[in-house]
Design an enzyme around this catalytic site. Structure first.
Site, PDB file in Angstrom:
ATOM      1  N   PHE A 268      -5.050 -16.800 -30.355  1.00  0.00           N
ATOM      2  CA  PHE A 268      -4.792 -16.935 -28.925  1.00  0.00           C
ATOM      3  C   PHE A 268      -5.970 -16.321 -28.158  1.00  0.00           C
ATOM      4  O   PHE A 268      -6.439 -15.255 -28.516  1.00  0.00           O
ATOM      5  CB  PHE A 268      -3.475 -16.249 -28.551  1.00  0.00           C
ATOM      6  CG  PHE A 268      -2.924 -16.697 -27.232  1.00  0.00           C
ATOM      7  CD1 PHE A 268      -2.219 -17.886 -27.125  1.00  0.00           C
ATOM      8  CD2 PHE A 268      -3.125 -15.938 -26.097  1.00  0.00           C
ATOM      9  CE1 PHE A 268      -1.711 -18.306 -25.907  1.00  0.00           C
ATOM     10  CE2 PHE A 268      -2.622 -16.343 -24.871  1.00  0.00           C
ATOM     11  CZ  PHE A 268      -1.921 -17.532 -24.775  1.00  0.00           C
TER      12      PHE A 268
ATOM     13  N   ALA B 256      -1.286 -12.154 -31.037  1.00  0.00           N
ATOM     14  CA  ALA B 256      -1.273 -10.706 -31.262  1.00  0.00           C
ATOM     15  C   ALA B 256       0.015 -10.215 -31.913  1.00  0.00           C
ATOM     16  O   ALA B 256      -0.009  -9.264 -32.694  1.00  0.00           O
ATOM     17  CB  ALA B 256      -1.514  -9.968 -29.939  1.00  0.00           C
TER      18      ALA B 256
ATOM     19  N   CYS C 188      -6.625 -10.658 -28.282  1.00  0.00           N
ATOM     20  CA  CYS C 188      -6.887 -10.552 -26.851  1.00  0.00           C
ATOM     21  C   CYS C 188      -5.635 -10.933 -26.081  1.00  0.00           C
ATOM     22  O   CYS C 188      -5.152 -12.059 -26.183  1.00  0.00           O
ATOM     23  CB  CYS C 188      -8.051 -11.458 -26.465  1.00  0.00           C
ATOM     24  SG  CYS C 188      -8.424 -11.392 -24.700  1.00  0.00           S
ATOM     25  N   ILE C 189      -5.144  -9.964 -25.315  1.00  0.00           N
ATOM     26  CA  ILE C 189      -3.962 -10.176 -24.475  1.00  0.00           C
ATOM     27  C   ILE C 189      -4.413  -9.987 -23.029  1.00  0.00           C
ATOM     28  O   ILE C 189      -4.896  -8.917 -22.663  1.00  0.00           O
ATOM     29  CB  ILE C 189      -2.852  -9.160 -24.816  1.00  0.00           C
ATOM     30  CG1 ILE C 189      -2.556  -9.158 -26.321  1.00  0.00           C
ATOM     31  CG2 ILE C 189      -1.595  -9.456 -24.007  1.00  0.00           C
ATOM     32  CD1 ILE C 189      -1.775  -7.935 -26.786  1.00  0.00           C
ATOM     33  N   ILE C 190      -4.282 -11.038 -22.237  1.00  0.00           N
ATOM     34  CA  ILE C 190      -4.691 -10.996 -20.831  1.00  0.00           C
ATOM     35  C   ILE C 190      -3.437 -11.022 -19.965  1.00  0.00           C
ATOM     36  O   ILE C 190      -2.551 -11.849 -20.164  1.00  0.00           O
ATOM     37  CB  ILE C 190      -5.625 -12.179 -20.494  1.00  0.00           C
ATOM     38  CG1 ILE C 190      -6.888 -12.093 -21.363  1.00  0.00           C
ATOM     39  CG2 ILE C 190      -5.985 -12.173 -19.003  1.00  0.00           C
ATOM     40  CD1 ILE C 190      -7.820 -13.294 -21.239  1.00  0.00           C
TER      41      ILE C 190
ATOM     42  N   GLU D 191       1.506 -13.266 -15.078  1.00  0.00           N
ATOM     43  CA  GLU D 191       2.387 -12.964 -13.952  1.00  0.00           C
ATOM     44  C   GLU D 191       3.773 -12.497 -14.389  1.00  0.00           C
ATOM     45  O   GLU D 191       4.627 -12.251 -13.551  1.00  0.00           O
ATOM     46  CB  GLU D 191       2.523 -14.206 -13.067  1.00  0.00           C
ATOM     47  CG  GLU D 191       1.199 -14.612 -12.439  1.00  0.00           C
ATOM     48  CD  GLU D 191       1.318 -15.874 -11.600  1.00  0.00           C
ATOM     49  OE1 GLU D 191       2.452 -16.363 -11.396  1.00  0.00           O
ATOM     50  OE2 GLU D 191       0.277 -16.367 -11.157  1.00  0.00           O
ATOM     51  N   THR D 192       3.986 -12.378 -15.707  1.00  0.00           N
ATOM     52  CA  THR D 192       5.311 -11.988 -16.193  1.00  0.00           C
ATOM     53  C   THR D 192       5.213 -10.716 -17.025  1.00  0.00           C
ATOM     54  O   THR D 192       4.128 -10.230 -17.340  1.00  0.00           O
ATOM     55  CB  THR D 192       5.928 -13.103 -17.071  1.00  0.00           C
ATOM     56  OG1 THR D 192       5.168 -13.198 -18.279  1.00  0.00           O
ATOM     57  CG2 THR D 192       5.936 -14.433 -16.339  1.00  0.00           C
TER      58      THR D 192
ATOM     59  N   HIS E 167       5.703 -10.485 -20.054  1.00  0.00           N
ATOM     60  CA  HIS E 167       5.277 -10.831 -21.416  1.00  0.00           C
ATOM     61  C   HIS E 167       4.057 -10.019 -21.850  1.00  0.00           C
ATOM     62  O   HIS E 167       3.961  -9.592 -23.006  1.00  0.00           O
ATOM     63  CB  HIS E 167       4.993 -12.336 -21.507  1.00  0.00           C
ATOM     64  CG  HIS E 167       4.732 -12.821 -22.888  1.00  0.00           C
ATOM     65  ND1 HIS E 167       5.704 -12.830 -23.866  1.00  0.00           N
ATOM     66  CD2 HIS E 167       3.615 -13.307 -23.460  1.00  0.00           C
ATOM     67  CE1 HIS E 167       5.192 -13.307 -24.983  1.00  0.00           C
ATOM     68  NE2 HIS E 167       3.920 -13.602 -24.768  1.00  0.00           N
TER      69      HIS E 167
ATOM     70  N   ASN F 146      -7.979  -0.906 -34.361  1.00  0.00           N
ATOM     71  CA  ASN F 146      -7.249  -1.787 -33.458  1.00  0.00           C
ATOM     72  C   ASN F 146      -8.168  -2.263 -32.336  1.00  0.00           C
ATOM     73  O   ASN F 146      -8.456  -1.522 -31.401  1.00  0.00           O
ATOM     74  CB  ASN F 146      -6.027  -1.082 -32.884  1.00  0.00           C
ATOM     75  CG  ASN F 146      -5.144  -2.018 -32.084  1.00  0.00           C
ATOM     76  OD1 ASN F 146      -5.527  -3.143 -31.785  1.00  0.00           O
ATOM     77  ND2 ASN F 146      -3.972  -1.562 -31.735  1.00  0.00           N
TER      78      ASN F 146
END
Length: 154
Positions: free
Chosen positions: A26, A60, A84-86, A89-90, A92, A117
């Site tokens: 992702f 992730a 990678c976590i971007i 709007e929630t 999540h 990590n």
């Protein structure tokens, strides 16, 4: 009291180390850049390409499952988590960031294996791009340093 490890003074030598890398797909452009920087730095530190196992997972949240499978093999001196976590709007974002981070830490402790990590958690794409190379390189250095440290403490 003498310190066994003085951080920046540590001479990193990856020769003979076996490293497992788990990369989330992702945000693949970012995670590919993380992986390239990590692998390039591992090579620069002397880790042989044949001593690196690199697997990919969807995102992730799946990284810890693959890390656990690698840890259970007992073949690796250290593992690396890449993702990678971007923020969206929630809620999540918080859920994925918190759960993946906690799971990676828990695995390192449960299996007594260093896990670098490098799952980025950023507000936007620009922040991720700005960090992708340095964090990939840092992950390689952390993996090698911690593998060396645990070998001396065993």
């Amino acid at each position: 009291m003498q310190h066994a490890n003085k951080g920046a003074d540590v001479a990193l030598d990856g020769k003979g180390l076996r490293i497992g890398i788990v990369q989330a797909r992702f945000n693949e452009d970012i995670t590919d850049a993380l992986a390239k920087a990590c692998r390039d730095e591992l090579a620069a530190l002397g880790v042989a390409d044949d001593d690196i196992e690199h697997v990919s997972v969807p995102g992730a949240l799946e990284v810890p499952v693959a890390l656990q499978a690698l840890a259970e093999r007992e073949r690796y001196d250290a593992l690396v988590a890449l993702g990678c976590i971007i923020r969206g709007e929630t809620y999540h974002f918080e859920l994925v960031a918190n759960e993946s981070g906690a799971s990676v830490s828990r695995l390192a402790l449960d299996y007594r294996i260093p896990i670098a990590n490098a799952i980025l958690t950023t507000e936007n794409l620009e922040q991720a791009v700005a960090r992708q190379t340095d964090k990939g390189r840092d992950a390689a250095r952390v993996a090698v340093e911690m593998a060396q440290l645990l070998a001396t403490l065993s």
